[in-house]
Design a protein around this motif. Structure first.
Motif, PDB file in Angstrom:
ATOM      1  N   ASP A  93      36.447  87.863  22.389  1.00 24.76           N
ATOM      2  CA  ASP A  93      35.365  88.624  23.017  1.00 24.76           C
ATOM      3  C   ASP A  93      34.442  89.233  21.963  1.00 24.76           C
ATOM      4  O   ASP A  93      33.223  89.297  22.164  1.00 24.76           O
ATOM      5  N   ALA A 123      35.594  89.599  32.762  1.00 23.75           N
ATOM      6  CA  ALA A 123      36.181  88.452  32.063  1.00 23.75           C
ATOM      7  C   ALA A 123      37.348  88.876  31.178  1.00 23.75           C
ATOM      8  O   ALA A 123      38.401  88.233  31.157  1.00 23.75           O
ATOM      9  N   THR A 182      40.416  90.235  33.355  1.00 29.64           N
ATOM     10  CA  THR A 182      41.070  89.113  34.034  1.00 29.64           C
ATOM     11  C   THR A 182      41.858  88.256  33.052  1.00 29.64           C
ATOM     12  O   THR A 182      42.984  87.824  33.339  1.00 29.64           O
ATOM     13  N   ALA A 183      41.286  88.029  31.869  1.00 32.69           N
ATOM     14  CA  ALA A 183      41.991  87.237  30.853  1.00 32.69           C
ATOM     15  C   ALA A 183      43.242  87.965  30.365  1.00 32.69           C
ATOM     16  O   ALA A 183      44.285  87.343  30.138  1.00 32.69           O
ATOM     17  N   GLY A 201      29.597  85.059  31.082  1.00 33.25           N
ATOM     18  CA  GLY A 201      30.969  85.419  31.446  1.00 33.25           C
ATOM     19  C   GLY A 201      31.774  84.223  31.919  1.00 33.25           C
ATOM     20  O   GLY A 201      32.984  84.137  31.666  1.00 33.25           O
ATOM     21  N   LYS A 256      32.892  82.371  28.835  1.00 26.70           N
ATOM     22  CA  LYS A 256      33.952  83.118  28.171  1.00 26.70           C
ATOM     23  C   LYS A 256      35.288  82.948  28.882  1.00 26.70           C
ATOM     24  O   LYS A 256      36.338  82.821  28.244  1.00 26.70           O
ATOM     25  N   SER A 257      35.264  82.968  30.197  1.00 27.49           N
ATOM     26  CA  SER A 257      36.513  82.849  30.949  1.00 27.49           C
ATOM     27  C   SER A 257      37.179  81.488  30.709  1.00 27.49           C
ATOM     28  O   SER A 257      38.406  81.400  30.616  1.00 27.49           O
ATOM     29  N   TYR A 261      37.410  85.164  37.516  1.00 24.23           N
ATOM     30  CA  TYR A 261      36.372  85.993  36.897  1.00 24.23           C
ATOM     31  C   TYR A 261      35.325  86.419  37.930  1.00 24.23           C
ATOM     32  O   TYR A 261      34.956  87.599  38.006  1.00 24.23           O
ATOM     33  N   MET A 286      40.627  80.371  36.071  1.00 24.27           N
ATOM     34  CA  MET A 286      40.088  81.548  35.397  1.00 24.27           C
ATOM     35  C   MET A 286      38.624  81.835  35.747  1.00 24.27           C
ATOM     36  O   MET A 286      38.269  82.991  36.010  1.00 24.27           O
ATOM     37  N   PRO A 287      37.729  80.843  35.773  1.00 30.36           N
ATOM     38  CA  PRO A 287      36.352  81.159  36.175  1.00 30.36           C
ATOM     39  C   PRO A 287      36.265  81.700  37.606  1.00 30.36           C
ATOM     40  O   PRO A 287      35.467  82.613  37.880  1.00 30.36           O
TER      41      PRO A 287
END
Length: 391
Positions: A379, A230, A233-234, A331, A334-335, A288, A284-285
């Motif tokens: 995070d 996560a 990738t972010a 995760g 979070k993403s 992820y 984004m997910p």
């Protein structure tokens, strides 16, 4: 007593009678400065009256008058010469008489100060840590409030878009989804694969000492699914997509496209911000999950090659047992939060950028830096939350 000091012409083709000339004639208490010729920049106007000219030619005089009967064309260079002459006259204790000057010259000289302004004294800045900390805190809170309001406006625009009354175009949304999703697959694959491989390599070196080779799968699976996939990738999207959002909006601001939209009453939050933020939140997910798969594949490759006691099937089975579904849910959440933060902050930085070409680069750089720092900070907050709720 007369002091004749003709100036040099600006060009070699100028005629002698066209050259700007001056001389000072003294008669009793009155000294006369006679001007003749063309007093323009192209004719080589003298910059100033020599300091000793009045002392030598106007000895015993109390004031200086100007004779412009022989004056031809003139421009601001004549005004500059007379302004310097007035300062020299005052230093010599004479009165500078401008009554015989042309009306235009008199008006221009009247606008000038009696003497050049002295340079401003630089303000000595005394460092005050409390004041600086307070100013930074206030500025930070103002930016947080601005981003929050931007998020609220974007959420309202999304609600209107779902009802079919928003200003978002489906074509813009699909374009942003393509830029934020399929176009980023390669870099997300490479980075997460290498992160998983590095983590497996470091873990294998240490776990071999305790004959716990199989737990490399646990290390790579939990670390990547819970944190690294996560976060990495972010960070990739903050540098790739967030910077692009800020640069694009800053360019539109410099080209006055934002002003044109506001004039026509088109809401910026729905027309520009909503497709960008929504595309990141949708992609984004998925990225992820794609990053989790890539990192596990990287760990699998290193473990199978370096550890002879581990088979591919055993590694996958151990990973399946080690990684709980709750780790993916955590995760996944979070993403989405990372995507919202990156999209809103990047758009905010683009909207408050300047209108020059340099400001576009500055906005892109700021968006990348703020996005990366924001991802790390969020995070850390999620790590505390996970510890409190026992995940």
């Amino acid at each position: 007593m007369t002091d004749q000091r003709p100036s040099q012409p600006a060009t070699q083709t100028g005629q002698p009678h066209d050259r700007p000339q001056w001389n000072i004639a003294s008669s009793g208490e009155t000294a006369t400065l006679r001007l003749s010729g063309q007093w323009t920049v192209d004719d080589g106007v003298p910059l100033e009256l020599p300091a000793d000219a009045l002392t030598k030619a106007a000895h015993g005089a109390s004031h200086l008058s100007i004779d412009t009967s022989g004056l031809g064309q003139w421009d601001s260079s004549l005004v500059s010469f007379l302004w310097n002459a007035r300062q020299s006259t005052e230093k010599a204790g004479l009165t500078f008489d401008t009554a015989q000057l042309p009306d235009g010259v008199q008006r221009l000289i009247a606008l000038l100060p009696p003497a050049p302004q002295p340079p401003a004294t630089p303000h000595a800045h005394v460092p005050n840590p409390f004041q600086d900390a307070g100013a930074f805190t206030i500025a930070s809170l103002e930016e947080v409030g601005a981003v929050t309001l931007l998020g609220v406006d974007t959420a309202k625009g999304s609600a209107k878009a779902l009802s079919g009354h928003g200003g978002m175009r489906l074509r813009d949304l699909l374009t942003n989804i393509s830029d934020a999703g399929p176009s980023a697959l390669l870099i997300v694959l490479v980075v997460n694969f290498l992160v998983g491989a590095i983590l497996a390599f470091v873990g294998a070196v240490q776990l071999q000492k305790f004959s716990a080779d199989i737990y490399v799968a646990n290390l790579v699976g939990i670390a990547c699914v819970r944190e690294l996939a996560a976060v990495m990738t972010a960070i990739i999207m903050a540098g790739r997509t967030g910077g692009a959002y800020a640069a694009r909006i800053a360019t539109m601001l410099g080209n006055e496209e934002i002003d044109a939209l506001q004039v026509f009453g088109i809401p910026i939050s729905s027309y520009i911000l909503l497709p960008s933020v929504l595309a990141l939140m949708l992609m984004m997910p998925l990225l992820y999950l794609y990053g989790c798969l890539a990192s596990i594949l990287g760990g699998y490759t290193v473990a199978v090659v370096m550890l002879p006691d581990i088979t591919g099937t055993g590694y996958l089975h151990q990973t399946w047992d080690a990684v709980d579904l709750h780790q993916f849910e955590f995760g996944f959440i979070k993403s989405i939060v990372f995507a919202t933060m990156i999209g809103l902050t990047s758009c905010r930085i683009g909207l408050k950028a300047g209108r020059s070409a340099a400001d576009v680069g500055t906005a892109a750089t700021s968006a990348v830096v703020v996005g990366i720092v924001g991802v790390i900070a969020l995070d850390a907050v999620f790590a505390v939350i996970a510890d409190v709720i026992g995940i």
